[in-house]
Write an enzyme that holds these catalytic residues in place. Sequence first.
Site, short mmCIF file in Angstrom:
data_model
loop_
_atom_site.label_atom_id
_atom_site.label_comp_id
_atom_site.label_asym_id
_atom_site.label_seq_id
_atom_site.Cartn_x
_atom_site.Cartn_y
_atom_site.Cartn_z
N HIS A 134 -9.19 -19.06 -25.59
CA HIS A 134 -8.11 -19.39 -24.66
C HIS A 134 -6.83 -18.61 -24.88
O HIS A 134 -5.90 -18.72 -24.10
CB HIS A 134 -7.80 -20.90 -24.72
C1 UD1 Z 1 -1.34 -24.32 -25.68
C2 UD1 Z 1 -0.62 -23.74 -26.90
C3 UD1 Z 1 -1.63 -23.09 -27.83
C4 UD1 Z 1 -2.76 -24.02 -28.15
C5 UD1 Z 1 -3.40 -24.51 -26.87
C6 UD1 Z 1 -4.53 -25.47 -27.12
C7 UD1 Z 1 1.67 -22.95 -26.49
C8 UD1 Z 1 2.52 -21.74 -26.43
N1 UD1 Z 1 0.34 -22.73 -26.53
O1 UD1 Z 1 -1.86 -23.20 -24.97
O2 UD1 Z 1 -1.00 -22.73 -29.04
O3 UD1 Z 1 -3.73 -23.33 -28.93
O4 UD1 Z 1 -2.37 -25.17 -26.09
O5 UD1 Z 1 -5.14 -25.87 -25.95
O6 UD1 Z 1 2.18 -24.04 -26.50
N2 UD1 Z 1 -3.76 -26.25 -18.04
C9 UD1 Z 1 -4.46 -27.16 -17.28
N3 UD1 Z 1 -4.49 -28.46 -17.70
C10 UD1 Z 1 -3.86 -28.88 -18.81
C11 UD1 Z 1 -3.12 -27.95 -19.56
C12 UD1 Z 1 -3.09 -26.64 -19.18
O7 UD1 Z 1 -5.05 -26.83 -16.27
O8 UD1 Z 1 -3.94 -30.07 -19.15
C13 UD1 Z 1 -3.75 -24.82 -17.63
C14 UD1 Z 1 -2.64 -24.45 -16.69
O9 UD1 Z 1 -3.13 -23.47 -15.84
C15 UD1 Z 1 -1.61 -23.85 -17.62
C16 UD1 Z 1 -2.47 -23.17 -18.65
O10 UD1 Z 1 -3.60 -24.03 -18.79
O11 UD1 Z 1 -0.74 -23.02 -16.97
C17 UD1 Z 1 -1.82 -22.96 -19.97
O12 UD1 Z 1 -1.34 -24.20 -20.51
P1 UD1 Z 1 -0.17 -24.19 -21.61
O13 UD1 Z 1 0.07 -25.57 -22.10
O14 UD1 Z 1 0.98 -23.43 -21.12
O15 UD1 Z 1 -0.76 -23.33 -22.80
P2 UD1 Z 1 -2.24 -23.32 -23.44
O16 UD1 Z 1 -2.88 -22.03 -23.11
O17 UD1 Z 1 -2.99 -24.57 -23.17
#
Ligand code: UD1
Length: 367
Positions: free
Chosen positions: A205
């Site tokens: 991811h």
């Molecule tokens: C976050 C953490 C990362 C961790 C990961 C575990 C930061 C900078 N990154 O990354 O260190 O390893 O979580 O999962 O905080 N999304 C959904 N549903 C959700 C959450 C996210 O669809 O419940 C999608 C959205 O498109 C979103 C993308 O995932 O824009 C990224 O989510 P985000 O929380 O920004 O970062 P992660 O990649 O999940």
Amino acid sequence: MRLVHVVGARPNFMKAAPVWKALAERKAFAQVLVHTGQHYDVNMSDVFFADLGLPAPDHYLAVGSGSHAQQTAAIMVAFERVVQEMRPDLVLVYGDVNSTLAAALVCAKLAVPLAHVEAGLRSFDRTMPEEINRLLTDQLADLLFTPSPDGDMNLLREGVPANKVSRVGNVMIDSLVSLLPASSQSAVLERLSLAPMEYAVLTLHRPSNVDDDVVLGRLFAAIADASQRMPVVFPVHPRARQRIGAIAAQTENGQVCLIDPLGYLDFVHLMSCARLVLTDSGGIQEETTYLRVPCLTLRDSTERPITVEMGTNTLVGRDVRLLAERFSAILDGDETWNRLPSGGIPLWDGCAAQRIAQVVVDWSSHS
Ligand code: UD1
């Protein structure tokens, strides 16, 4: 004394749960749980609260997704209100996600004492958003809880006073130790028609791996090739769902099975029965080390160097030849990787949260 715990993203939940429980047992604290809403899907958040026995959050900030600035700022604005209303005596933050740093900044500006659980980890790669979150949170924290000696050394080198640092061990392993028995009841292998030790697990991811189609395509093709020897199960993180789906559909060979993200108990069972794990996650490098499952990490650096020293973890980066070579060697029975002492890593023993609780009790009696 009032303690506020801040969680937001999936890897926070299994770190906060044991600390919450250990502090609850001390009966000296009123505890409040704040969920920022950084992760909000049922299978990225709710299922973890249920599996880990975390209480429902007292405050849900519903910040959702966005750019780093948007997400961090939204958490700060919403969390500032909570802190002003509650005036906590101590705020505990976990790991290295945006929720961690945002809450830390709010505490620093409002002069509220801050504890950082999983302090001191460094990948030395500042292109990772998590590395920035780690560096800054540690500069702001008053109590820093480290999992291993490298964490202490990193903090001292960065000028953090030694009396703020406590090496307590690994709280993520606390959750693993306490929930391994329950996870063994999971029916995930039956559901996926898998036999123990006859499959590999993949998670991917990191933006550096999944946000660029060329990089992702090369990695996926190499894994699909490897999967001709042994099927690979891939619970897909939502950030890469569409891209990976499209790339997988174009990949002809191999047996990579894409599934939705799993809850904690199912994932622990899947991982603990796997022949090997491929990942770019941080926590999974540690969990596989504890479980003695060989792990190939699809990154050039790690903030968990002890897992490499122990031999359970190999950094293969994006070197697809090395990936194929290590994958085959493990399947061919290579055991040379295992350098773990028979008792495992010191302080990765299921009692880290108890040690944190004791430090908080001592700290509260002096403040
Ligand atoms: C976050 C953490 C990362 C961790 C990961 C575990 C930061 C900078 N990154 O990354 O260190 O390893 O979580 O999962 O905080 N999304 C959904 N549903 C959700 C959450 C996210 O669809 O419940 C999608 C959205 O498109 C979103 C993308 O995932 O824009 C990224 O989510 P985000 O929380 O920004 O970062 P992660 O990649 O999940």
